[in-house]
Design a protein around this motif. Structure first.
Motif, PDB file in Angstrom:
ATOM      1  N   GLU A  89       0.841  -1.202   0.000  1.00  0.00           N
ATOM      2  CA  GLU A  89       0.000   0.000   0.000  1.00  0.00           C
ATOM      3  C   GLU A  89       0.881   1.259   0.000  1.00  0.00           C
ATOM      4  N   VAL A  90       1.994   1.203   0.727  1.00  0.00           N
ATOM      5  CA  VAL A  90       2.952   2.318   0.714  1.00  0.00           C
ATOM      6  C   VAL A  90       3.549   2.456  -0.679  1.00  0.00           C
ATOM      7  N   ALA A  91       3.858   1.316  -1.316  1.00  0.00           N
ATOM      8  CA  ALA A  91       4.407   1.344  -2.674  1.00  0.00           C
ATOM      9  C   ALA A  91       3.412   1.967  -3.649  1.00  0.00           C
ATOM     10  N   ASP A  92       2.120   1.684  -3.453  1.00  0.00           N
ATOM     11  CA  ASP A  92       1.084   2.288  -4.306  1.00  0.00           C
ATOM     12  C   ASP A  92       1.088   3.815  -4.182  1.00  0.00           C
ATOM     13  N   ILE A  93       1.150   4.296  -2.943  1.00  0.00           N
ATOM     14  CA  ILE A  93       1.150   5.745  -2.704  1.00  0.00           C
ATOM     15  C   ILE A  93       2.387   6.373  -3.336  1.00  0.00           C
ATOM     16  N   GLN A 138       6.852  -9.843  -5.489  1.00  0.00           N
ATOM     17  CA  GLN A 138       6.911  -9.259  -6.819  1.00  0.00           C
ATOM     18  C   GLN A 138       5.548  -8.767  -7.278  1.00  0.00           C
ATOM     19  N   LYS A 139       5.637  -7.693  -8.036  1.00  0.00           N
ATOM     20  CA  LYS A 139       4.442  -7.090  -8.601  1.00  0.00           C
ATOM     21  C   LYS A 139       4.031  -7.903  -9.821  1.00  0.00           C
ATOM     22  N   MET A 140       2.720  -8.143  -9.937  1.00  0.00           N
ATOM     23  CA  MET A 140       2.216  -8.865 -11.108  1.00  0.00           C
ATOM     24  C   MET A 140       2.017  -7.891 -12.253  1.00  0.00           C
ATOM     25  N   ASN A 141       2.267  -8.357 -13.463  1.00  0.00           N
ATOM     26  CA  ASN A 141       2.051  -7.547 -14.644  1.00  0.00           C
ATOM     27  C   ASN A 141       1.107  -8.318 -15.579  1.00  0.00           C
ATOM     28  N   PRO A 142      -0.209  -8.280 -15.284  1.00  0.00           N
ATOM     29  CA  PRO A 142      -1.139  -9.149 -16.006  1.00  0.00           C
ATOM     30  C   PRO A 142      -1.667  -8.612 -17.334  1.00  0.00           C
ATOM     31  N   VAL A 143      -1.350  -7.379 -17.703  1.00  0.00           N
ATOM     32  CA  VAL A 143      -1.927  -6.803 -18.926  1.00  0.00           C
ATOM     33  C   VAL A 143      -1.552  -7.653 -20.132  1.00  0.00           C
ATOM     34  N   GLY A 144      -2.562  -8.073 -20.871  1.00  0.00           N
ATOM     35  CA  GLY A 144      -2.357  -8.902 -22.048  1.00  0.00           C
ATOM     36  C   GLY A 144      -2.418 -10.389 -21.756  1.00  0.00           C
ATOM     37  N   THR A 172      -6.127  -1.468 -12.555  1.00  0.00           N
ATOM     38  CA  THR A 172      -6.334  -0.247 -11.765  1.00  0.00           C
ATOM     39  C   THR A 172      -5.575  -0.296 -10.443  1.00  0.00           C
ATOM     40  N   GLN A 173      -5.256  -1.489  -9.979  1.00  0.00           N
ATOM     41  CA  GLN A 173      -4.421  -1.626  -8.782  1.00  0.00           C
ATOM     42  C   GLN A 173      -3.543  -2.861  -8.978  1.00  0.00           C
ATOM     43  N   ASP A 174      -2.243  -2.686  -8.768  1.00  0.00           N
ATOM     44  CA  ASP A 174      -1.306  -3.787  -8.966  1.00  0.00           C
ATOM     45  C   ASP A 174      -1.547  -4.905  -7.956  1.00  0.00           C
ATOM     46  N   GLY A 175      -1.350  -6.115  -8.417  1.00  0.00           N
ATOM     47  CA  GLY A 175      -1.389  -7.271  -7.536  1.00  0.00           C
ATOM     48  C   GLY A 175       0.019  -7.686  -7.187  1.00  0.00           C
ATOM     49  N   TYR A 176       0.172  -8.402  -6.083  1.00  0.00           N
ATOM     50  CA  TYR A 176       1.498  -8.836  -5.631  1.00  0.00           C
ATOM     51  C   TYR A 176       1.470 -10.303  -5.217  1.00  0.00           C
ATOM     52  N   LYS A 177       2.615 -10.957  -5.437  1.00  0.00           N
ATOM     53  CA  LYS A 177       2.818 -12.334  -5.015  1.00  0.00           C
ATOM     54  C   LYS A 177       4.020 -12.390  -4.091  1.00  0.00           C
ATOM     55  N   LEU A 178       3.906 -13.231  -3.069  1.00  0.00           N
ATOM     56  CA  LEU A 178       5.020 -13.476  -2.157  1.00  0.00           C
ATOM     57  C   LEU A 178       5.436 -14.931  -2.344  1.00  0.00           C
ATOM     58  N   HIS A 179       6.622 -15.157  -2.898  1.00  0.00           N
ATOM     59  CA  HIS A 179       7.134 -16.501  -3.201  1.00  0.00           C
ATOM     60  C   HIS A 179       6.103 -17.316  -3.987  1.00  0.00           C
ATOM     61  N   GLY A 180       5.474 -16.671  -4.969  1.00  0.00           N
ATOM     62  CA  GLY A 180       4.525 -17.371  -5.833  1.00  0.00           C
ATOM     63  C   GLY A 180       3.109 -17.437  -5.307  1.00  0.00           C
ATOM     64  N   ILE A 183      -0.740 -12.460  -2.582  1.00  0.00           N
ATOM     65  CA  ILE A 183      -1.105 -11.835  -1.301  1.00  0.00           C
ATOM     66  C   ILE A 183      -2.045 -10.641  -1.517  1.00  0.00           C
ATOM     67  N   ARG A 184      -2.075 -10.145  -2.768  1.00  0.00           N
ATOM     68  CA  ARG A 184      -3.053  -9.116  -3.100  1.00  0.00           C
ATOM     69  C   ARG A 184      -3.429  -9.286  -4.563  1.00  0.00           C
ATOM     70  N   HIS A 185      -4.726  -9.442  -4.814  1.00  0.00           N
ATOM     71  CA  HIS A 185      -5.213  -9.600  -6.185  1.00  0.00           C
ATOM     72  C   HIS A 185      -5.083  -8.288  -6.942  1.00  0.00           C
ATOM     73  N   ALA A 186      -4.770  -8.402  -8.219  1.00  0.00           N
ATOM     74  CA  ALA A 186      -4.740  -7.216  -9.083  1.00  0.00           C
ATOM     75  C   ALA A 186      -6.178  -6.870  -9.447  1.00  0.00           C
ATOM     76  N   LEU A 187      -6.508  -5.607  -9.367  1.00  0.00           N
ATOM     77  CA  LEU A 187      -7.845  -5.167  -9.793  1.00  0.00           C
ATOM     78  C   LEU A 187      -7.752  -4.869 -11.286  1.00  0.00           C
ATOM     79  N   VAL A 188      -8.533  -5.605 -12.078  1.00  0.00           N
ATOM     80  CA  VAL A 188      -8.352  -5.569 -13.537  1.00  0.00           C
ATOM     81  C   VAL A 188      -9.656  -5.333 -14.283  1.00  0.00           C
TER      82      VAL A 188
END
Length: 196
Positions: A89-93, A138-144, A172-180, A183-188
């Protein structure tokens, strides 16, 4: 046995009194060969049963050891999960602030302070992502990519212009994975075929 009969016959013929036999000659509870065989079979069955129980106990203890080891390893890997959720959330800000500063710091703008703020925010953001990667976040990059309900949460549908239906068109909001592990779904926004 014939030997016992002849001894008894001799005692009767001599007129000796029949007294108790000498206990050292025969055991008090003599066992026949058949009884010994049955006892040996029972003991072998008990040994097999106990051996099987022992093997099962060993296998159970090995399973418990493996599960406990896996639990400890998972605790080490994912023990920082809630901390990571707060940090993203801090990274988002930080990312939104850097984007805002970038929008205002145009190349023609003579304000060097704003440009330096933007550069500083970009460096902080890059360092933060580097620290995340070092710890398995790591940040997910799901576009496409294809929509995956385990990684993405649909917030809207967009017309599929040049994209396959069912693919992620925007985030609209990045998702993140911790060791695969997500931990937070990407809002897409997911591409759908146009109606019309």
């Amino acid at each position: 046995s014939p030997c016992a009969f002849s001894t008894a016959a001799q005692q009767r013929s001599t007129g000796d009194e029949c007294g108790p036999e000498d206990p050292s000659e025969e055991p008090k509870h003599p066992l026949s060969d058949c009884a010994l065989e049955h006892k040996a079979i029972r003991l072998e069955e008990q040994v097999r049963d106990l051996t099987e129980r022992y093997r099962k106990a060993l296998a159970d203890s090995e399973n418990v050891r493996r599960r406990t080891q896996k639990f400890v390893e998972d605790a080490k890997l994912f023990g920082i999960q809630s901390f990571c959720r707060d940090l993203v959330e801090v990274a988002d800000i930080l990312e939104k602030t850097a984007e805002s500063a970038a929008g205002q710091a145009e190349p023609s703008d003579p304000n060097p302070t704003l440009k330096k703020i933007y550069e500083g925010l970009s460096l902080i953001e890059a360092k933060l992502q580097s620290v995340f990667a070092k710890h398995g976040l790591q940040k997910m990059n799901p576009v496409g990519g294809r929509y995956d309900p385990y990684e993405h949460e649909i917030i809207c549908h967009v017309p599929a212009e040049g994209m396959q239906p069912g693919t992620v068109a925007l985030v609209t909001q990045d998702g993140y994975k911790l060791h695969g592990r997500t931990i937070r779904h990407a809002l897409v926004g997911v591409a759908v075929e146009s109606q019309g």
